[in-house]
Design a protein around this motif. Structure first.
Motif, short mmCIF file in Angstrom:
data_model
loop_
_atom_site.label_atom_id
_atom_site.label_comp_id
_atom_site.label_asym_id
_atom_site.label_seq_id
_atom_site.Cartn_x
_atom_site.Cartn_y
_atom_site.Cartn_z
N SER A 237 -6.44 -12.17 7.03
CA SER A 237 -6.75 -10.90 7.30
C SER A 237 -5.27 -10.46 7.83
O SER A 237 -4.55 -11.06 8.59
CB SER A 237 -7.86 -10.61 8.32
OG SER A 237 -9.04 -11.21 7.75
N ALA A 238 -4.97 -9.17 7.26
CA ALA A 238 -3.88 -8.53 7.86
C ALA A 238 -3.99 -6.89 8.03
O ALA A 238 -4.85 -6.26 7.26
CB ALA A 238 -2.63 -8.70 6.95
N ASN A 239 -3.19 -6.36 8.76
CA ASN A 239 -3.07 -4.83 8.99
C ASN A 239 -2.11 -4.49 7.85
O ASN A 239 -0.83 -4.62 7.90
CB ASN A 239 -3.04 -4.36 10.22
CG ASN A 239 -4.16 -4.28 11.00
OD1 ASN A 239 -5.04 -4.27 10.72
ND2 ASN A 239 -3.65 -4.40 12.22
N LEU A 240 -2.19 -3.86 6.72
CA LEU A 240 -1.31 -3.54 5.70
C LEU A 240 -0.91 -2.03 6.04
O LEU A 240 -1.74 -1.15 5.78
CB LEU A 240 -1.81 -3.52 4.24
CG LEU A 240 -1.02 -3.35 3.13
CD1 LEU A 240 0.07 -4.16 2.99
CD2 LEU A 240 -2.07 -3.60 2.10
N ARG A 241 0.15 -1.97 6.53
CA ARG A 241 0.75 -0.45 6.93
C ARG A 241 0.84 0.38 5.72
O ARG A 241 1.71 -0.32 4.53
CB ARG A 241 1.74 -0.51 7.84
CG ARG A 241 1.42 -1.17 9.19
CD ARG A 241 2.47 -0.62 10.30
NE ARG A 241 2.53 0.47 10.52
CZ ARG A 241 1.69 1.23 11.17
NH1 ARG A 241 0.81 0.61 11.96
NH2 ARG A 241 2.02 2.67 11.58
N PRO A 242 0.62 1.58 5.44
CA PRO A 242 1.21 2.31 4.26
C PRO A 242 2.70 2.51 4.14
O PRO A 242 3.16 2.65 5.09
CB PRO A 242 0.39 3.68 4.52
CG PRO A 242 -0.69 3.35 5.56
CD PRO A 242 -0.46 2.26 6.21
N GLY A 243 3.06 2.10 2.95
CA GLY A 243 4.24 2.28 2.74
C GLY A 243 5.21 1.23 3.04
O GLY A 243 6.53 1.07 2.89
N CYS B 72 0.89 -1.12 -0.07
CA CYS B 72 0.10 0.11 -0.04
C CYS B 72 0.90 1.08 -0.05
O CYS B 72 1.61 1.20 0.89
CB CYS B 72 -0.93 0.27 1.26
SG CYS B 72 -1.79 1.40 1.40
N GLY B 73 0.89 2.12 -1.01
CA GLY B 73 1.61 3.17 -1.19
C GLY B 73 1.47 4.47 -0.50
O GLY B 73 2.22 5.38 -0.23
#
Length: 203
Positions: free
Chosen positions: A134-140, A96-97
């Motif tokens: 499921s996951a928390n996709l942190r920006p960057g 995730c950019g």
């Protein structure tokens, strides 16, 4: 003049949505490397398709959806030392950019994006809910989604995925995926791992 501009805008809009929806296949690719004790270790990714679709919640600015297909395979040959263990793993890297800290207050978004992948058997990445990943996709950052590992039988193994549903929500900006296949072997004296990667694709 105005009519010409309107036609041009409509054409660009339609072509953009067609590119978004069509997805497409990616070229097959293999990598072969020699281990320290003479084994030729090959990792192959084939049959890759990333089909982007319009999200069901009708919020394409914060939600990205796609269906993923991929086969990862590999093996080893021509060595002399006995192979004590060998395996193939395959999956996708998802990034995730957008950096949410840089967004204005008018954008309603949390500090992390949520990623859900429907693929049995479920892999625990941050949490497991009813057979989905499921996951928390942190920006960057990039999340590695490993769809499983298969042990060698007679020096080879493979894993196939077809139509796996990927949904990323809460990511304002570009979401990219990249396939991978990892092949590992172990002998009494050496461990060897070979990777092959697909082309990065934007959702």
């Amino acid at each position: 003049m105005c009519w010409w501009l309107w036609r041009r805008w409509c054409r660009c809009w339609v072509l953009g949505w067609l590119r978004l929806l069509q997805g497409g296949a990616s070229a097959d690719r293999s990598v072969t490397r020699a281990s320290a004790d003479g084994w030729k270790v090959t990792a192959t990714k084939s049959g890759e398709r990333v089909v982007r679709v319009h999200p069901l919640n009708n919020a394409p600015w914060t939600t990205k959806e796609a269906f993923l297909s991929l086969r990862g395979s590999g093996g080893c040959r021509c060595g002399t030392s006995p192979v004590m263990a060998g395996s193939v793993s395959t999956g996708f890297q998802v990034g995730c950019g957008a950096h949410f800290d840089s967004l204005t207050a008018a954008v309603s978004a949390g500090p992390t994006a949520q990623m859900s992948i429907s693929y049995p058997p479920a892999v625990v990445i941050g949490g497991q809910v009813m057979g989905t990943v499921s996951a928390n996709l942190r920006p960057g950052t990039i999340e590695v989604v490993d769809f499983g590992t298969k042990s060698f039988v007679n020096g080879a193994a493979g894993i196939s995925l077809d139509g796996v549903s990927l949904r990323v929500t809460g990511c304002v900006g570009t979401v990219a995926v990249r396939s991978f296949t990892r092949v590992s072997i172990g002998t009494a004296g050496n461990d060897t791992t070979v990777h092959v990667y697909g082309k990065a694709r934007e959702l």
